[in-house]
Design a protein around this motif. Structure first.
Motif, mmCIF file in Angstrom:
data_model
loop_
_atom_site.group_PDB
_atom_site.id
_atom_site.type_symbol
_atom_site.label_atom_id
_atom_site.label_comp_id
_atom_site.label_asym_id
_atom_site.label_seq_id
_atom_site.Cartn_x
_atom_site.Cartn_y
_atom_site.Cartn_z
ATOM 1 N N ASP A 1 -10.385 1.638 -5.181
ATOM 2 C CA ASP A 1 -11.259 2.068 -4.085
ATOM 3 C C ASP A 1 -11.174 3.581 -3.925
ATOM 4 O OD1 ASP A 1 -11.761 -0.594 -3.664
ATOM 5 O OD2 ASP A 1 -10.564 -0.770 -1.826
ATOM 6 N N TRP B 1 -17.651 1.798 9.283
ATOM 7 C CA TRP B 1 -16.720 2.563 8.447
ATOM 8 C C TRP B 1 -15.959 1.718 7.446
ATOM 9 C CZ3 TRP B 1 -11.509 1.596 8.514
ATOM 10 C CH2 TRP B 1 -11.045 0.828 9.582
ATOM 11 N N LYS C 1 0.826 -1.219 0.000
ATOM 12 C CA LYS C 1 0.000 0.000 0.000
ATOM 13 C C LYS C 1 0.856 1.262 0.000
ATOM 14 C CE LYS C 1 -4.466 -1.483 1.873
ATOM 15 N NZ LYS C 1 -4.452 -2.949 1.767
ATOM 16 N N THR D 1 -15.994 -0.682 4.296
ATOM 17 C CA THR D 1 -16.987 -0.919 3.245
ATOM 18 C C THR D 1 -16.636 -2.102 2.346
ATOM 19 O OG1 THR D 1 -15.834 0.658 1.875
ATOM 20 C CG2 THR D 1 -17.663 1.514 3.169
ATOM 21 N N ASN D 2 -15.823 -3.024 2.848
ATOM 22 C CA ASN D 2 -15.494 -4.208 2.041
ATOM 23 C C ASN D 2 -16.726 -5.108 1.905
ATOM 24 O OD1 ASN D 2 -13.001 -3.333 3.722
ATOM 25 N ND2 ASN D 2 -12.146 -4.392 1.958
ATOM 26 N N LYS E 1 -3.567 0.087 8.939
ATOM 27 C CA LYS E 1 -3.805 -1.070 8.058
ATOM 28 C C LYS E 1 -2.543 -1.904 7.920
ATOM 29 C CE LYS E 1 -6.312 2.048 5.011
ATOM 30 N NZ LYS E 1 -6.587 2.487 3.636
ATOM 31 N N ASP F 1 -18.418 3.845 -0.029
ATOM 32 C CA ASP F 1 -17.366 4.309 -0.937
ATOM 33 C C ASP F 1 -17.596 3.697 -2.310
ATOM 34 O OD1 ASP F 1 -16.475 1.703 -0.720
ATOM 35 O OD2 ASP F 1 -14.435 2.216 -0.121
ATOM 36 N N GLU G 1 -6.966 2.871 -2.117
ATOM 37 C CA GLU G 1 -6.070 1.786 -2.529
ATOM 38 C C GLU G 1 -6.443 1.276 -3.901
ATOM 39 O OE1 GLU G 1 -5.976 -2.090 -1.084
ATOM 40 O OE2 GLU G 1 -8.133 -2.323 -1.016
ATOM 41 N N GLN H 1 -3.236 6.107 8.320
ATOM 42 C CA GLN H 1 -3.848 7.003 7.339
ATOM 43 C C GLN H 1 -4.910 7.847 8.024
ATOM 44 O OE1 GLN H 1 -6.084 5.128 3.883
ATOM 45 N NE2 GLN H 1 -4.131 5.752 2.997
ATOM 46 N N GLU H 2 -4.951 9.128 7.647
ATOM 47 C CA GLU H 2 -5.987 9.976 8.231
ATOM 48 C C GLU H 2 -7.351 9.360 7.929
ATOM 49 O OE1 GLU H 2 -6.642 13.817 6.331
ATOM 50 O OE2 GLU H 2 -5.721 13.091 4.479
ATOM 51 N N ILE I 1 -10.920 9.423 6.723
ATOM 52 C CA ILE I 1 -11.710 10.297 5.850
ATOM 53 C C ILE I 1 -13.191 9.977 6.082
ATOM 54 C CG2 ILE I 1 -12.135 11.033 3.465
ATOM 55 C CD1 ILE I 1 -9.221 11.282 3.870
ATOM 56 N N GLY J 1 -2.268 -5.896 3.363
ATOM 57 C CA GLY J 1 -3.573 -6.496 3.678
ATOM 58 C C GLY J 1 -4.578 -6.394 2.554
ATOM 59 N N SER J 2 -5.710 -7.085 2.740
ATOM 60 C CA SER J 2 -6.830 -6.952 1.813
ATOM 61 C C SER J 2 -8.112 -7.358 2.534
ATOM 62 C CB SER J 2 -6.630 -7.835 0.577
ATOM 63 O OG SER J 2 -6.647 -9.183 0.945
ATOM 64 N N GLY K 1 -10.205 -5.722 4.057
ATOM 65 C CA GLY K 1 -10.484 -5.009 5.304
ATOM 66 C C GLY K 1 -9.959 -5.717 6.542
ATOM 67 N N ARG L 1 -20.400 0.814 -2.390
ATOM 68 C CA ARG L 1 -20.438 -0.228 -1.361
ATOM 69 C C ARG L 1 -20.975 0.427 -0.098
ATOM 70 N NH1 ARG L 1 -14.350 -2.525 -1.749
ATOM 71 N NH2 ARG L 1 -13.909 -0.394 -1.121
HETATM 72 N N1 LIG Z 1 -8.462 6.523 5.330
HETATM 73 C C1 LIG Z 1 -9.651 5.960 5.465
HETATM 74 N N2 LIG Z 1 -10.716 6.670 5.946
HETATM 75 C C2 LIG Z 1 -11.921 6.080 6.085
HETATM 76 N N3 LIG Z 1 -12.182 4.798 5.776
HETATM 77 C C3 LIG Z 1 -11.172 4.047 5.301
HETATM 78 C C4 LIG Z 1 -9.870 4.593 5.118
HETATM 79 N N4 LIG Z 1 -9.074 3.638 4.625
HETATM 80 C C5 LIG Z 1 -9.829 2.547 4.506
HETATM 81 N N5 LIG Z 1 -11.099 2.792 4.896
HETATM 82 C C6 LIG Z 1 -12.200 1.810 4.892
HETATM 83 O O1 LIG Z 1 -11.642 0.536 5.137
HETATM 84 C C7 LIG Z 1 -11.825 -0.327 4.008
HETATM 85 C C8 LIG Z 1 -10.578 -1.174 3.805
HETATM 86 O O2 LIG Z 1 -9.453 -0.348 3.501
HETATM 87 P P1 LIG Z 1 -8.576 -0.533 2.207
HETATM 88 O O3 LIG Z 1 -7.541 0.524 2.224
HETATM 89 O O4 LIG Z 1 -9.444 -0.600 0.997
HETATM 90 O O5 LIG Z 1 -7.853 -1.923 2.497
HETATM 91 P P2 LIG Z 1 -8.209 -3.438 2.101
HETATM 92 O O6 LIG Z 1 -7.047 -3.831 1.234
HETATM 93 O O7 LIG Z 1 -8.250 -4.176 3.373
HETATM 94 O O8 LIG Z 1 -9.515 -3.422 1.337
HETATM 95 C C9 LIG Z 1 -12.123 0.612 2.849
HETATM 96 O O9 LIG Z 1 -12.932 -0.014 1.883
HETATM 97 C C10 LIG Z 1 -12.833 1.761 3.520
HETATM 98 O O10 LIG Z 1 -14.192 1.487 3.710
#
Ligand SMILES: Nc1ncnc2c1ncn2[C@@H]1O[C@H](COP(=O)(O)OP(=O)(O)O)[C@@H](O)[C@H]1O
Ligand SMILES: [Mg+2]
Length: 290
Positions: free
Chosen positions: A246, A208, A102, A210-211, A142, A187, A258, A178-179, A181, A146-147, A149, A203
């Motif tokens: 995403d 929070w 990432k 959204t996987n 995170k 999303d 990501e 990560q901040e 959002i 990873g993947s 979520g 999704r």
């Molecule tokens: N910076 C963020 N702010 C708010 N929600 C986040 C953020 N990063 C990830 N998420 C939430 O977490 C989920 C998983 O994060 P993601 O970066 O997509 O990693 P993964 O590879 O596990 O899918 C995202 O689909 C989103 O819903």
């Protein structure tokens, strides 16, 4: 056409196999363990007596899998070797390497002017705590590789942050912060093939994360042109021919959180009429002709 995957009976691999058979293409599906790479004698790479650089015209890589550092690096170097031998591999190994990490993918996107969240990465739990405050005291932590979520945690309490960061660094994890959002529980996933977004979805989740694999509901979405351009540009920068991008629509506009080089599409397929596996196979056939 080959399909290299950790899960040969998985839903996406099955879809790909059926899509190939419809076009009279013989699918050759295999896992990683039986593959042999040879040096200074032939065949250079084979699996179950199939010569990977001669008996197939193209190979689709599905999730590279879990494994030890040695296993994963061997798999990646085998893909590089096959690519040097002239095999069309989708996604190309360089794209897998860039997107699986990432930090690597986010830096490339940012360097090329695409919007991404403020993010900090360190091995030190003390420094991570500094970064926690720099990022406003509300962060998502995170796993770097990873993947789905899994393992992503939202932290907005400094005591919990200190404890979690210590634990992660104790087990030699890299701290990826990560901040947060605010997105109001949804999303966007844009599915890129070649230079187009062939389908996308919103999704919608009760929390929070959204996987879809964690229970978020896929909802059909006609992606605005601006976000389509963003997703296609991101995939191209990482080198992905196929990508799941995403995107969060934050208070300051869209940000890419990501980019997946091995995206699943079961959830997305349930809300679109486009036959995604057919699109993938047609794309590979067009690349073979090019
Ligand atoms: N910076 C963020 N702010 C708010 N929600 C986040 C953020 N990063 C990830 N998420 C939430 O977490 C989920 C998983 O994060 P993601 O970066 O997509 O990693 P993964 O590879 O596990 O899918 C995202 O689909 C989103 O819903
Ligand atoms: Mg994701």
């Amino acid at each position: 056409m080959g399909i290299m995957t950790r899960d040969q009976k998985g839903w996406c691999s099955t879809q790909l196999r059926k899509a190939m058979e419809k076009q009279n293409i013989t699918p050759i599906c295999f896992g990683y363990h039986p593959i042999i790479g040879r040096v200074n004698y032939t065949p250079e790479a084979s699996v179950n007596k199939i010569n990977l650089s001669k008996d197939i015209d193209a190979m689709i890589t599905r999730p590279i899998g879990r494994g030890s550092l040695e296993e994963i690096i061997f798999r990646m170097n085998l893909l590089h070797r096959l690519e040097r031998l002239g095999l069309l591999i989708i996604n190309p190994p360089i794209a897998i390497e860039r997107s699986v990490d990432k930090y690597c993918s986010l830096t490339i996107l940012h360097e090329n002017g695409l919007p991404v969240p403020r993010t900090a990465v360190t091995e030190s739990h003390d420094e991570a705590l500094e970064c926690f405050h720099e990022l406003g005291g509300d962060v998502v932590v995170k796993p770097l590789f990873g993947s789905r979520g899994i393992g992503a945690t939202r932290i907005n309490d400094p005591d919990i942050a200190a404890r979690v960061f210590r634990t992660i660094s104790f087990y030699h994890g890299v701290l990826y912060l990560q901040e947060f959002i605010p997105h109001g529980g949804s999303d966007i996933r844009a599915f890129v093939i070649g230079t187009r977004v062939i389908a996308s979805m919103r999704r919608v989740s009760e929390n929070w994360k959204t996987n879809v694999s964690l229970g978020a509901k896929p909802v059909h979405l006609n992606l605005p042109k601006e976000l389509e351009n963003l997703a296609v540009k991101a995939a191209k920068l990482i080198g992905c021919k196929i990508a799941g991008v995403d995107i969060i629509e934050g208070p300051n506009g869209p940000v890419i959180i990501e980019l997946n080089s091995q995206p699943g599409w079961r959830g997305l397929q349930s809300v679109t009429k486009i036959k995604i596996a057919d699109e993938i196979i047609n794309y590979i056939l067009s690349e073979l002709k090019a």
